[in-house]
Write an enzyme that holds these catalytic residues in place. Structure first.
Site, PDB file in Angstrom:
ATOM      1  N   ASP A   1       0.853  -1.188   0.000  1.00  0.00           N
ATOM      2  CA  ASP A   1       0.000   0.000   0.000  1.00  0.00           C
ATOM      3  C   ASP A   1       0.895   1.246   0.000  1.00  0.00           C
ATOM      4  OD1 ASP A   1      -2.989   0.868   0.485  1.00  0.00           O
ATOM      5  OD2 ASP A   1      -1.752   2.202   1.723  1.00  0.00           O
TER       6      ASP A   1
ATOM      7  N   ASN B   1      -2.685  12.989  -4.783  1.00  0.00           N
ATOM      8  CA  ASN B   1      -3.869  13.379  -5.548  1.00  0.00           C
ATOM      9  C   ASN B   1      -4.347  14.782  -5.177  1.00  0.00           C
ATOM     10  OD1 ASN B   1      -4.185  11.077  -7.162  1.00  0.00           O
ATOM     11  ND2 ASN B   1      -5.276   9.972  -5.556  1.00  0.00           N
TER      12      ASN B   1
ATOM     13  N   HIS C   1      -5.062  14.420  -9.776  1.00  0.00           N
ATOM     14  CA  HIS C   1      -5.260  12.984  -9.992  1.00  0.00           C
ATOM     15  C   HIS C   1      -4.448  12.481 -11.185  1.00  0.00           C
ATOM     16  CE1 HIS C   1      -8.433  12.059  -7.054  1.00  0.00           C
ATOM     17  NE2 HIS C   1      -8.810  13.325  -7.235  1.00  0.00           N
TER      18      HIS C   1
ATOM     19  N   ASP D   1      -2.200   9.233 -11.129  1.00  0.00           N
ATOM     20  CA  ASP D   1      -2.249   8.139 -12.098  1.00  0.00           C
ATOM     21  C   ASP D   1      -0.855   7.816 -12.643  1.00  0.00           C
ATOM     22  OD1 ASP D   1      -4.952   7.927 -11.761  1.00  0.00           O
ATOM     23  OD2 ASP D   1      -5.483   8.970 -13.617  1.00  0.00           O
TER      24      ASP D   1
ATOM     25  N   GLU E   1      -4.740   2.316  -4.357  1.00  0.00           N
ATOM     26  CA  GLU E   1      -3.277   2.334  -4.341  1.00  0.00           C
ATOM     27  C   GLU E   1      -2.725   1.097  -3.633  1.00  0.00           C
ATOM     28  OE1 GLU E   1      -4.631   4.774  -0.732  1.00  0.00           O
ATOM     29  OE2 GLU E   1      -5.227   4.551  -2.818  1.00  0.00           O
TER      30      GLU E   1
END
Length: 334
Positions: free
Chosen positions: A209, A217, A222, A226, A252
């Site tokens: 994680d 973000n 965002h 990405d 994530e």
């Protein structure tokens, strides 16, 4: 060809027919090489056989007319072109069952040309150089060609459809952003591997994680988030082995199943992955911004199922978060 070009005369019709016949073997050879992943055709060896066959047919049609030797050279040249393909294909690397059948049918087709050459020689002793009365020869020749062409055509269509279905399945199971498996693909593949390993405990599972990903973000958009995820997917693919299974199972969060791996091997790979993630640099992130991840590592004990491994890895992942993040957490006794 024989029917369309009657006006050209018998010799021209015979030559054109045989040239198309020989070139058909050439194109079939090239097509099979491409089908089995050979991007380059060995033009020297194949070209020599092709031109020598055409030259032989021309010689025994115009210089020294001899039907028997034209038939012999044509069949032998076509068989040689097809047989050379089998030497270039690594049979052990063929994974598809359909493609293995194609290989053997194609090889039998190649040897059928040699058999036709031998068959032609046997008819010489019965009919001399004239094949006008060799009805049995032409019937056997045309029947064998019809059988092999139809068989290869059907098998190639099945192979292409199978590959297309496999591509569609991979697209369905692949995460478009990270290019590793999505949740569905990961669980499907992992369940199969767990069944294959039966009662073996040499299996590890990593839950990865990204730390503070929400801040990426919120602070940098965002689109940047990405880009980070895509780069994480690339790093994971570069770090794991071909036998390992990696998937993005959450926003994530990533899962990696490590078959045939003990706890020490799993920890070594997890540490290597954690350090590799810290080397990610993106132009849209500030200089010195470091991507870190917390990893929970669970190893299989007492024939644990995939669900049990996931639950244990999830517990260890949150233990890593509570311990300060950017670390691998495992407990050898659970």
């Amino acid at each position: 060809m024989q029917l369309l070009f009657v006006a050209l005369g018998q010799d021209i019709r015979n030559l054109m027919t045989l040239v198309f016949y020989i070139c058909g073997a050439w194109f079939l050879s090239c097509g099979l090489l491409f089908h089995f992943g050979k991007e380059k055709i060995p033009l020297l060896s194949y070209g020599v056989v092709l031109m020598a066959t055409i030259a032989g047919v021309w010689y025994f049609l115009y210089v020294q007319p001899m039907q028997l030797l034209r038939i012999f050279i044509t069949n032998f040249g076509c068989g040689l072109m097809l047989a050379l393909v089998c030497l270039k294909i690594n049979y052990g690397a063929i994974k598809s069952g359909v493609d293995r059948v194609i290989y053997w049918v194609y090889l039998a087709f190649a040897f059928s040309f040699f058999a036709a050459s031998a068959f032609a020689m046997s008819f010489y002793f019965r009919f001399g150089f004239s094949f006008l009365d060799a009805t049995d020869y032409w019937v056997h020749l045309h029947f064998s060609f019809f059988f092999f062409v139809v068989a290869l055509s059907i098998l190639l269509i099945i192979s292409i459809l199978t590959e297309d279905i496999e591509d569609l399945r991979l697209d369905r199971d692949r995460d478009a952003l990270t290019m590793i498996l999505n949740r569905r693909g990961f669980f499907g593949r992992s369940q199969l591997v767990m069944k294959q390993y039966g009662h073996s405990n040499a299996v590890c599972l990593l839950l990865v994680d990204l730390d503070n990903f929400k801040r990426v973000n919120d602070s940098y958009s965002h689109a940047v988030g990405d880009a980070v995820l895509a780069e994480v997917g690339r790093v994971i693919q570069a770090t794991i082995r071909n036998t390992d299974i990696a998937g993005r199972i959450g926003g994530e969060e990533f899962a990696i199943l490590l078959p045939h791996t003990d706890v020490d091997g799993g920890y070594e790979l997890a540490e290597r992955l954690r350090k590799s993630l810290m080397t990610i640099r993106l132009p849209d992130l500030p200089d010195g911004y470091i991507i870190t991840a917390s990893i929970g590592l669970a190893h299989r004990r007492f024939n644990d199922t995939l669900e049990v491994l996931l639950a244990r890895a999830d517990f260890l992942l949150y233990e890593a978060k509570r311990a300060g993040k950017n670390r691998v957490m495992l407990l050898r006794n659970i």
